[in-house]
Design a protein around this motif. Structure first.
Motif, PDB file in Angstrom:
ATOM      1  N   MET A  50       0.766  -1.089  -0.039  1.00 17.95           N
ATOM      2  CA  MET A  50       0.063   0.010  -0.243  1.00 17.95           C
ATOM      3  C   MET A  50       0.854   1.160  -0.298  1.00 17.95           C
ATOM      4  O   MET A  50       1.923   1.229   0.844  1.00 17.95           O
ATOM      5  N   GLU A  51       0.713   2.181  -0.994  1.00 20.76           N
ATOM      6  CA  GLU A  51       1.258   3.425  -1.029  1.00 20.76           C
ATOM      7  C   GLU A  51       1.206   4.323   0.352  1.00 20.76           C
ATOM      8  O   GLU A  51       0.014   4.262   0.884  1.00 20.76           O
ATOM      9  N   THR A  52       2.256   5.178   0.469  1.00 18.94           N
ATOM     10  CA  THR A  52       2.032   5.959   1.751  1.00 18.94           C
ATOM     11  C   THR A  52       0.642   6.772   1.792  1.00 18.94           C
ATOM     12  O   THR A  52       0.135   6.813   3.043  1.00 18.94           O
ATOM     13  N   SER A  53       0.407   7.584   0.854  1.00 19.61           N
ATOM     14  CA  SER A  53      -0.986   8.391   0.817  1.00 19.61           C
ATOM     15  C   SER A  53      -2.366   7.494   1.237  1.00 19.61           C
ATOM     16  O   SER A  53      -3.024   7.922   1.978  1.00 19.61           O
ATOM     17  N   ALA A  54      -2.182   6.121   0.552  1.00 20.02           N
ATOM     18  CA  ALA A  54      -3.349   5.359   0.931  1.00 20.02           C
ATOM     19  C   ALA A  54      -3.138   4.709   2.309  1.00 20.02           C
ATOM     20  O   ALA A  54      -4.300   4.770   3.068  1.00 20.02           O
ATOM     21  N   ARG A  55      -1.893   4.691   3.114  1.00 21.40           N
ATOM     22  CA  ARG A  55      -2.007   4.214   4.362  1.00 21.40           C
ATOM     23  C   ARG A  55      -2.507   5.511   5.381  1.00 21.40           C
ATOM     24  O   ARG A  55      -2.961   5.235   6.242  1.00 21.40           O
ATOM     25  N   HIS A  56      -2.225   6.714   4.851  1.00 18.44           N
ATOM     26  CA  HIS A  56      -2.576   7.920   5.665  1.00 18.44           C
ATOM     27  C   HIS A  56      -3.745   7.798   5.688  1.00 18.44           C
ATOM     28  O   HIS A  56      -4.460   8.261   6.725  1.00 18.44           O
ATOM     29  N   THR A  57      -4.514   7.606   4.494  1.00 15.43           N
ATOM     30  CA  THR A  57      -6.060   7.880   4.202  1.00 15.43           C
ATOM     31  C   THR A  57      -6.551   6.724   5.106  1.00 15.43           C
ATOM     32  O   THR A  57      -7.671   7.171   5.818  1.00 15.43           O
ATOM     33  N   GLU A  58      -6.274   5.588   4.993  1.00 15.21           N
ATOM     34  CA  GLU A  58      -6.610   4.356   5.953  1.00 15.21           C
ATOM     35  C   GLU A  58      -6.618   4.960   7.577  1.00 15.21           C
ATOM     36  O   GLU A  58      -7.367   4.633   8.407  1.00 15.21           O
ATOM     37  N   LEU A  59      -5.217   5.525   7.816  1.00 13.99           N
ATOM     38  CA  LEU A  59      -5.200   5.813   9.358  1.00 13.99           C
ATOM     39  C   LEU A  59      -6.140   6.857   9.572  1.00 13.99           C
ATOM     40  O   LEU A  59      -6.574   6.696  10.757  1.00 13.99           O
ATOM     41  N   GLY A  60      -6.417   7.740   8.719  1.00 13.26           N
ATOM     42  CA  GLY A  60      -7.283   9.056   9.086  1.00 13.26           C
ATOM     43  C   GLY A  60      -8.562   8.364   9.255  1.00 13.26           C
ATOM     44  O   GLY A  60      -9.272   8.789  10.112  1.00 13.26           O
ATOM     45  N   ASP A  61      -9.145   7.284   8.488  1.00 14.96           N
ATOM     46  CA  ASP A  61     -10.581   6.908   8.558  1.00 14.96           C
ATOM     47  C   ASP A  61     -10.380   6.116   9.953  1.00 14.96           C
ATOM     48  O   ASP A  61     -11.536   6.065  10.596  1.00 14.96           O
ATOM     49  N   ARG A  62      -9.176   5.145  10.337  1.00 17.79           N
ATOM     50  CA  ARG A  62      -9.559   4.732  11.708  1.00 17.79           C
ATOM     51  C   ARG A  62      -9.491   5.595  12.763  1.00 17.79           C
ATOM     52  O   ARG A  62     -10.082   5.470  13.936  1.00 17.79           O
ATOM     53  N   LEU A  63      -8.635   6.641  12.803  1.00 10.69           N
ATOM     54  CA  LEU A  63      -8.811   7.655  13.932  1.00 10.69           C
ATOM     55  C   LEU A  63     -10.193   8.553  13.871  1.00 10.69           C
ATOM     56  O   LEU A  63     -10.644   8.580  14.943  1.00 10.69           O
ATOM     57  N   ARG A  64     -11.095   8.457  12.698  1.00  7.49           N
ATOM     58  CA  ARG A  64     -12.433   8.977  12.862  1.00  7.49           C
ATOM     59  C   ARG A  64     -13.015   8.197  13.432  1.00  7.49           C
ATOM     60  O   ARG A  64     -13.990   8.406  14.124  1.00  7.49           O
ATOM     61  N   ASP A  65     -12.912   6.925  13.118  1.00  5.34           N
ATOM     62  CA  ASP A  65     -13.728   5.748  13.897  1.00  5.34           C
ATOM     63  C   ASP A  65     -13.420   5.783  15.402  1.00  5.34           C
ATOM     64  O   ASP A  65     -14.417   5.682  16.374  1.00  5.34           O
ATOM     65  N   LEU A  66     -12.113   5.831  15.639  1.00  9.27           N
ATOM     66  CA  LEU A  66     -11.891   6.109  17.238  1.00  9.27           C
ATOM     67  C   LEU A  66     -12.613   7.267  17.839  1.00  9.27           C
ATOM     68  O   LEU A  66     -12.885   7.312  19.006  1.00  9.27           O
ATOM     69  N   MET A  67     -12.264   8.360  16.911  1.00  8.85           N
ATOM     70  CA  MET A  67     -12.963   9.632  17.885  1.00  8.85           C
ATOM     71  C   MET A  67     -14.478   9.359  18.044  1.00  8.85           C
ATOM     72  O   MET A  67     -15.071   9.878  18.879  1.00  8.85           O
ATOM     73  N   SER A  68     -15.460   8.812  17.092  1.00 12.51           N
ATOM     74  CA  SER A  68     -16.723   8.482  17.091  1.00 12.51           C
ATOM     75  C   SER A  68     -16.646   7.469  18.216  1.00 12.51           C
ATOM     76  O   SER A  68     -17.839   7.707  19.221  1.00 12.51           O
ATOM     77  N   THR A  69     -15.904   6.553  18.612  1.00 14.46           N
ATOM     78  CA  THR A  69     -16.087   5.700  19.639  1.00 14.46           C
ATOM     79  C   THR A  69     -15.860   6.591  20.855  1.00 14.46           C
ATOM     80  O   THR A  69     -16.474   6.079  21.917  1.00 14.46           O
ATOM     81  N   LEU A  70     -14.918   7.341  20.945  1.00 15.54           N
ATOM     82  CA  LEU A  70     -14.648   8.156  22.186  1.00 15.54           C
ATOM     83  C   LEU A  70     -15.850   9.159  22.559  1.00 15.54           C
ATOM     84  O   LEU A  70     -16.110   9.296  23.757  1.00 15.54           O
TER      85      LEU A  70
END
Length: 177
Positions: free
Chosen positions: A1-21
């Motif tokens: 996976m290229e860097t920008s796709a990894r960053h996008t995926e991480l951003g998605d996981r962080l938004r999910d985490l913020m929703s959970t918080l």
């Protein structure tokens, strides 16, 4: 996976985490309404800044939290109204006051911390101590690196106080918690 796709995926996981918080904060407020939603961190910061025998000024609290002084003032008024925080006259400056937790505030903060600790204990029950340590270390590093990036953004644009969404670089990440 290229860097920008990894960053996008991480951003998605962080938004999910913020929703959970947000969901966790809401559930805690329903279960333990003594401390309003979003105020546990403010109580914790007042307690940390105040020390055992004194208090802290609202300006210190604003600096440490990265919040606007008017936002801190409204939050403190809510905490005072709920008998969680008391304002005490500053003998060195009659125009200022110290903020300190009341006994009720200390009990409410301890109860909130216990509630969060119990929740994390249940959530991480199947994790090994090594997995918990890896997560803790990675979250700490991520927070520090994001803080550094925000500070750099503030330096590029001048004062970070003028750049929406940045944290005041006079404080470190620990102060922003």
């Amino acid at each position: 996976m290229e860097t920008s796709a990894r960053h996008t995926e991480l951003g998605d996981r962080l938004r999910d985490l913020m929703s959970t918080l947000r969901m966790i904060r809401h559930r805690r407020e329903v279960a333990r309404p003594a401390v309003p939603s979003g105020m546990v961190g403010m109580l914790l910061q007042i307690d940390e800044l105040a020390g055992p025998a004194s208090g802290c000024h609202a300006k210190e609290l604003a600096d440490r939290s990265g919040l606007d002084p008017s936002t801190v003032s409204r939050a403190v008024a809510t905490l005072v109204a709920r008998d969680l925080v008391v304002r005490q006259a500053d003998p060195a400056d009659r125009r200022a006051s110290f903020l300190a937790l009341t006994d009720h505030g200390r009990r409410a903060l301890a109860e909130a911390r216990d509630w969060y600790g119990d929740l994390l204990g249940r959530a991480l029950a199947s994790w090994s101590p090594a997995e918990v340590e890896v997560l803790s270390t990675a979250l700490d590093r991520l927070g520090r690196d994001i803080q550094g990036s925000l500070d750099q953004l503030g330096n590029i644009h001048g004062s970070s106080d003028q750049v929406p969404g940045t944290i005041n670089p006079r404080r470190d990440l620990e102060a922003a918690r």
